[in-house]
Design an enzyme around this catalytic site. Sequence first.
Site: not given
Ligand SMILES: C[S@@+](CC[C@H](N)C(=O)[O-])C[C@H]1O[C@@H](n2cnc3c(N)ncnc32)[C@H](O)[C@@H]1O
Length: 341
Positions: A204, A231-232, A250
């Site tokens: 993350d 950072d994905f 989503h």
């Molecule tokens: C809606 S949450 C989902 C968390 C978990 N996977 C769940 O299902 O409960 C989205 C996650 O994506 C991560 N995220 C957002 N942009 C990101 C990025 N560019 N690179 C890595 N992680 C990211 C956020 O920090 C967050 O933890």
Amino acid sequence: MSEALSPARIMEVGMAFWPAKTLLSAVELGLFTTLGANAMTGAELKRALNLHSRANPDFFDTLVALRFLDRDGDGADARYRNTAETARFLDRFSPHYVGGFLELANARLYPFWGDLTEALRTGKAQNETKHGRAGMFEELYSKPERLEQFMEAMAGISAANFRAFAQRFDFSRYKTLCDVGGANGLLSILVAQTHPHMRCISTDLPAPTAIAAQKIQAARLDDRVSVQSLDFCNDPLPRADVITMGMILHDWNLEKKMHLVKAAYNALPAGGAFVVIENIIDDARRENAFGLMMSLNMLIEFGDAFDFTGADFDRWCRQVGFRETEIVHLAGPASAAIAYK
Ligand SMILES: C[S@@+](CC[C@H](N)C(=O)[O-])C[C@H]1O[C@@H](n2cnc3c(N)ncnc32)[C@H](O)[C@@H]1O
């Protein structure tokens, strides 16, 4: 025929923000945690929660009528206590606490949804980013208490889905898993606890990854579960036999969704599995109301992000080279959509 018609369900849904906000205020006030296993009179509860006398008995009796509180007796000496459900799921000290998402809903989504009509007219996000402030995750992670609240909220809404996934998915031919956007590491922890042969990486952004590292250590799993901040949107994903994404696709528009599907494909070996855990909308788009409302919530939060059907997922995955896909129901409105390389 017209005699049989009733406006009851229309009124029930139209006014559903009344019971919703009554419950959300009770969670915000910590009412169910204050009660815990005890019984209290209205006057005692009013004092403990520092409420105005106008709240007693209306607020507490409304929660009784909504079946979120039980009450012994009547009048000023009546004693209120948690129901079996609110004691298990809404007392903060309960290991089954799901109030995290309700706290987030109360603090953020309830006010933002007040602008749904504007979002439908403009296609624009209606959250903190509305006034040109930073992106949602930057905004949320700018304050430790908001980061904590968001991590708790995600764990609260995802725990049952992750437990079902860990129990139902056949991990016997796999050894490694990478959870992309794993927040506080809950999915990796549950898979490692359920399958002693599995090694997991939770990835993350830096702030959530630091929290995940603590949770994994507290679960004494840091020999088999590691963390990696990435950072994905820009970094390649770590290689693994199973790549999971819980409520990640989503959050993004189609272009970013395809980037993530391709990134998962590139990080998997032949025979590997790509698993997304979401409120997958039924292909006919007629039944999964929660999944459809979650998609409206993505409009509120991001503008061009959206939820999707199993048929959408199949089409995107085959486009990048996956052989086949399947949908496995998990809990409530949520399912795992799985693509095999
Ligand atoms: C809606 S949450 C989902 C968390 C978990 N996977 C769940 O299902 O409960 C989205 C996650 O994506 C991560 N995220 C957002 N942009 C990101 C990025 N560019 N690179 C890595 N992680 C990211 C956020 O920090 C967050 O933890």
